[in-house]
Design a protein around this motif. Structure first.
Motif, PDB file in Angstrom:
ATOM      1  N   GLY A 432       0.772  -1.178   0.028  1.00  0.00           N
ATOM      2  CA  GLY A 432       0.134   0.035  -0.161  1.00  0.00           C
ATOM      3  C   GLY A 432       0.768   1.188   0.079  1.00  0.00           C
ATOM      4  N   LEU A 433       0.126   2.411   0.124  1.00  0.00           N
ATOM      5  CA  LEU A 433       0.858   3.722   0.203  1.00  0.00           C
ATOM      6  C   LEU A 433       1.136   4.284   1.591  1.00  0.00           C
ATOM      7  N   ALA A 434       2.019   5.207   1.750  1.00  0.00           N
ATOM      8  CA  ALA A 434       2.191   5.765   3.009  1.00  0.00           C
ATOM      9  C   ALA A 434       1.371   7.317   2.889  1.00  0.00           C
ATOM     10  N   ARG A 435       1.189   7.474   4.235  1.00  0.00           N
ATOM     11  CA  ARG A 435       0.448   8.883   4.505  1.00  0.00           C
ATOM     12  C   ARG A 435       1.454  10.032   4.420  1.00  0.00           C
ATOM     13  N   ILE A 436       1.122  10.893   3.791  1.00  0.00           N
ATOM     14  CA  ILE A 436       1.731  12.092   3.375  1.00  0.00           C
ATOM     15  C   ILE A 436       0.874  13.290   3.891  1.00  0.00           C
ATOM     16  N   ASN A 437       1.549  14.369   3.997  1.00  0.00           N
ATOM     17  CA  ASN A 437       0.769  15.786   4.314  1.00  0.00           C
ATOM     18  C   ASN A 437       0.186  16.538   3.195  1.00  0.00           C
ATOM     19  N   ALA A 438      -1.110  16.807   3.316  1.00  0.00           N
ATOM     20  CA  ALA A 438      -1.597  17.753   2.016  1.00  0.00           C
ATOM     21  C   ALA A 438      -1.259  19.026   2.145  1.00  0.00           C
ATOM     22  N   PRO A 439      -0.644  19.598   1.220  1.00  0.00           N
ATOM     23  CA  PRO A 439      -0.465  20.987   1.198  1.00  0.00           C
ATOM     24  C   PRO A 439      -1.707  21.792   1.253  1.00  0.00           C
ATOM     25  N   SER A 440      -1.494  23.191   1.784  1.00  0.00           N
ATOM     26  CA  SER A 440      -2.711  24.009   1.952  1.00  0.00           C
ATOM     27  C   SER A 440      -3.453  24.265   0.732  1.00  0.00           C
ATOM     28  N   GLY A 441      -4.683  24.040   0.938  1.00  0.00           N
ATOM     29  CA  GLY A 441      -5.748  24.197  -0.165  1.00  0.00           C
ATOM     30  C   GLY A 441      -5.933  22.750  -1.056  1.00  0.00           C
ATOM     31  N   THR A 442      -5.433  21.529  -0.462  1.00  0.00           N
ATOM     32  CA  THR A 442      -5.491  20.373  -1.276  1.00  0.00           C
ATOM     33  C   THR A 442      -5.961  19.318  -0.364  1.00  0.00           C
ATOM     34  N   LEU A 443      -6.656  18.361  -1.064  1.00  0.00           N
ATOM     35  CA  LEU A 443      -7.396  17.141  -0.728  1.00  0.00           C
ATOM     36  C   LEU A 443      -6.675  16.200  -1.147  1.00  0.00           C
ATOM     37  N   ILE A 444      -6.127  14.941  -0.425  1.00  0.00           N
ATOM     38  CA  ILE A 444      -5.358  13.699  -1.090  1.00  0.00           C
ATOM     39  C   ILE A 444      -6.272  12.685  -0.400  1.00  0.00           C
ATOM     40  N   ALA A 445      -6.833  11.939  -1.452  1.00  0.00           N
ATOM     41  CA  ALA A 445      -7.729  10.729  -0.994  1.00  0.00           C
ATOM     42  C   ALA A 445      -7.221   9.250  -1.386  1.00  0.00           C
ATOM     43  N   TYR A 446      -7.252   8.628  -0.622  1.00  0.00           N
ATOM     44  CA  TYR A 446      -6.512   7.420  -0.622  1.00  0.00           C
ATOM     45  C   TYR A 446      -7.765   6.290  -0.967  1.00  0.00           C
ATOM     46  N   ALA A 447      -7.636   5.345  -1.684  1.00  0.00           N
ATOM     47  CA  ALA A 447      -8.647   4.216  -1.810  1.00  0.00           C
ATOM     48  C   ALA A 447      -8.644   3.313  -0.658  1.00  0.00           C
ATOM     49  N   THR A 448      -7.600   3.219   0.256  1.00  0.00           N
ATOM     50  CA  THR A 448      -7.407   2.559   1.588  1.00  0.00           C
ATOM     51  C   THR A 448      -6.647   3.163   2.349  1.00  0.00           C
ATOM     52  N   ASP A 449      -6.529   2.640   3.532  1.00  0.00           N
ATOM     53  CA  ASP A 449      -5.675   3.312   4.629  1.00  0.00           C
ATOM     54  C   ASP A 449      -4.445   2.866   4.561  1.00  0.00           C
ATOM     55  N   PRO A 450      -3.515   3.757   5.139  1.00  0.00           N
ATOM     56  CA  PRO A 450      -2.123   3.302   4.977  1.00  0.00           C
ATOM     57  C   PRO A 450      -1.532   1.854   5.031  1.00  0.00           C
ATOM     58  N   GLY A 451      -0.803   1.291   4.250  1.00  0.00           N
ATOM     59  CA  GLY A 451      -0.246  -0.125   4.434  1.00  0.00           C
ATOM     60  C   GLY A 451      -1.196  -1.237   4.026  1.00  0.00           C
ATOM     61  N   SER A 452      -2.290  -0.721   3.471  1.00  0.00           N
ATOM     62  CA  SER A 452      -3.257  -1.658   3.159  1.00  0.00           C
ATOM     63  C   SER A 452      -3.434  -1.774   1.642  1.00  0.00           C
ATOM     64  N   VAL A 453      -4.343  -2.927   1.118  1.00  0.00           N
ATOM     65  CA  VAL A 453      -4.417  -2.950  -0.209  1.00  0.00           C
ATOM     66  C   VAL A 453      -6.047  -2.858  -0.670  1.00  0.00           C
ATOM     67  N   ALA A 454      -6.225  -2.267  -1.646  1.00  0.00           N
ATOM     68  CA  ALA A 454      -7.424  -2.052  -2.161  1.00  0.00           C
ATOM     69  C   ALA A 454      -7.903  -3.097  -2.991  1.00  0.00           C
ATOM     70  N   SER A 455      -9.363  -3.080  -3.248  1.00  0.00           N
ATOM     71  CA  SER A 455     -10.008  -4.278  -3.987  1.00  0.00           C
ATOM     72  C   SER A 455      -9.925  -3.609  -5.405  1.00  0.00           C
ATOM     73  N   ASP A 456      -9.758  -4.559  -6.330  1.00  0.00           N
ATOM     74  CA  ASP A 456      -9.768  -4.078  -7.834  1.00  0.00           C
ATOM     75  C   ASP A 456     -11.356  -4.248  -8.257  1.00  0.00           C
ATOM     76  N   GLY A 457     -12.480  -4.848  -7.393  1.00  0.00           N
ATOM     77  CA  GLY A 457     -13.766  -4.900  -7.588  1.00  0.00           C
ATOM     78  C   GLY A 457     -14.137  -6.184  -8.392  1.00  0.00           C
ATOM     79  N   ASP A 458     -15.199  -6.714  -8.034  1.00  0.00           N
ATOM     80  CA  ASP A 458     -16.138  -7.641  -8.980  1.00  0.00           C
ATOM     81  C   ASP A 458     -16.631  -7.298 -10.138  1.00  0.00           C
ATOM     82  N   GLY A 459     -17.113  -6.102 -10.318  1.00  0.00           N
ATOM     83  CA  GLY A 459     -17.542  -5.731 -11.233  1.00  0.00           C
ATOM     84  C   GLY A 459     -16.888  -4.877 -12.384  1.00  0.00           C
TER      85      GLY A 459
END
Length: 512
Positions: A432-459
């Motif tokens: 998975g990905l590590a947490r980073i600090n978002a710069p001012s005026g920025t939103l960073i969204a991750y599919a899953t929490d730090p160190g975890s793996v996201a699902s590729d989906g069944d559909g």
């Protein structure tokens, strides 16, 4: 690779993957330093006068732009030849070059030779000193001019800018070090907070005949009073002000004038269209503010050296269609290799300067190495942690690009990039990905929490992107879009996938 004697400058590109070296006669060399691959050789020279010779005295680069700048002195024989007892003539200048192509972008004539440079805090600002002067000079590259100078008690011998661009350090020949606070938005500038003015048209529709005008004076000047349509406004010590203004039906010009303690006056006009009051949703008012929207969407699935992903291209196509339906001008990259993605990010940075909303979406393999996040191109053959650093795209390059190019707008980075770890077993690299600090005026969204793996989906879509697209089609605050997406993904995955966001937004935002 030529002669690198008298190396004057060493610097890295914004992705931290290429190293450049420049010597004092203008020979420039660059490499991919991890695998020591030589990239290009350039000759940096003015060429302004026939038969001249350019001597490089200083050079610098900025982490948030594609420029590097050299300070040079052009030496030439004047027209008519060199007269007895006379020296060759000299011209001092700064020349900005494009990092990737080596093409000249801007030149600025100088009175004093540049013996040391420091770029920042913006992509168009730099500081330089000359051993022939006791001053530090501030240059605006966009305007091609020296804006101002600061006097130093002794002759400078070195200069450096802190990483956050807030402190300038100047070393002198006697061993003293002077520290200066770098202040932006100077001189004073009037910023209107309410009513919100459309940045593209400079006017706003107001329901009713009365409006409260609120704003703030940015800068270091001390203000004595603020007048709005010649009526004194309430002025607070922090520079904020407020006043009630009466409007007539139709178009109104409202003039805000601020006077500092030296009786200098600055002013700003805003135009308000007054209509009879009627019920109007707050969401619609917020959406009207953000008309200029640019997005870069990347979907990688057909990897050549690691596991393929079945839904990432569908995710990219669905996200592209959704964003276009929300008024975004979208560039889409499918199965991007290293060069394609990097060049797309460069072009994205050029396009998002002064836009209202910029959005970067990536679906594909992502990985963390030594605390840094990387996006994996489809042609990356990863056998070691060094391969990741050389063959993948650092997320910091994306965030730096957006922070520097669009520092006044809303920036969003959305990463459905933790499908699994393509790193070979036994090699360095986190899941998975590590947490980073978002710069001012920025939103960073991750599919899953730090160190975890996201699902590729069944559909047809990944689990996260599929739910996010549903929420983007609903009129709601940006924070609510991602909160509802997070809740739905956690419920559908039985708690195995937990999306998260890092946000430093400057206000309330709607996309629909």
């Amino acid at each position: 690779t030529g002669d690198l004697k008298n190396t004057l400058f060493l610097g890295f590109d914004r992705f931290g993957q290429q190293l450049a070296a420049i010597n004092n006669i203008g020979e420039s060399f660059s490499w991919e330093f991890i695998n020591q691959k030589f990239l290009r050789e350039l000759k940096l020279q003015s060429g302004e006068y026939s038969g001249s010779r350019s001597v490089i005295h200083s050079a610098s680069a900025s982490k948030g732009s594609d420029n590097f700048v050299v300070g040079l002195q052009e030496v030439f024989i004047p027209k008519g030849g060199l007269q007895p007892g006379r020296q060759p003539e000299r011209r001092n200048m700064l020349i900005a070059y494009d990092w990737t192509t080596g093409q000249e972008k801007k030149r600025v004539a100088l009175h004093y030779r540049s013996d040391g440079l420091a770029m920042g805090p913006t992509a168009s600002t730099l500081f330089y000193y000359s051993r022939d002067s006791k001053n530090i000079f501030v240059v605006n590259l966009d305007k091609g001019e020296v804006n101002e100078s600061v006097s130093v008690d002794e002759r400078p011998s070195s200069i450096s800018l802190s990483d956050d661009g807030s402190i300038l350090a100047v070393g002198t020949v006697s061993g003293m070090i002077y520290l200066y606070e770098v202040v932006r938005n100077n001189p004073a500038e009037i910023r209107i907070i309410n009513p919100t003015i459309n940045r593209n048209y400079g006017e706003q529709l107001v329901q009713g005949s009365v409006v409260t005008v609120e704003g703030k004076i940015d800068g270091t000047d001390r203000m004595s009073q603020v007048l709005i349509n010649d009526q004194k406004a309430e002025l607070n010590p922090d520079g904020s002000f407020k006043a009630t203004v009466n409007l007539v039906p139709g178009k109104n010009r409202v003039r805000v004038a601020a006077q500092n303690t030296q009786s200098q006056v600055i002013s700003k006009d805003l135009y308000l269209n007054s209509e009879p009051a009627q019920q109007k949703s707050s969401a619609t008012e917020h959406v009207k503010q953000y008309n200029k929207r640019i997005a870069l969407v990347i979907g990688n699935g057909d990897y050549t050296a690691t596991s393929k992903l079945k839904n990432t291209l569908n995710d990219a196509k669905a996200m592209t269609a959704t964003l276009r339906g929300l008024g975004f001008d979208v560039t889409t990259i499918e199965n991007g290799n290293y060069e394609t993605i990097k060049n797309a990010i460069y072009a994205f940075g050029d396009r998002i300067q002064d836009v209202d909303v910029s959005l970067f979406f990536y679906a594909g393999h992502g990985i963390e190495v030594d605390g840094a996040n990387y996006l994996v191109p489809v042609d990356a053959d990863i056998q070691s942690h060094l391969d990741v650093k050389q063959k993948c795209i650092p997320l910091s390059g994306v965030s730096n690009t957006m922070e520097f190019a669009n520092d006044e707008g809303l920036n969003m980075i959305i990463l459905d990039a933790c499908r699994n770890n393509p790193f070979p077993a036994g090699k360095r690299g986190g899941t998975g990905l590590a947490r980073i600090n978002a710069p001012s005026g920025t939103l960073i969204a991750y599919a899953t929490d730090p160190g975890s793996v996201a699902s590729d989906g069944d559909g047809t879509n990944g689990l996260y992107t599929g739910e996010l697209i549903k929420q983007l089609k609903i009129s709601q605050r940006i924070e609510d879009i991602f909160m509802h997406t997070r809740n739905n993904v956690e419920q559908l995955s039985g708690g195995k996938q937990r999306p998260w966001e890092e946000a430093r937004l400057k206000g309330i935002f709607y996309l629909k």
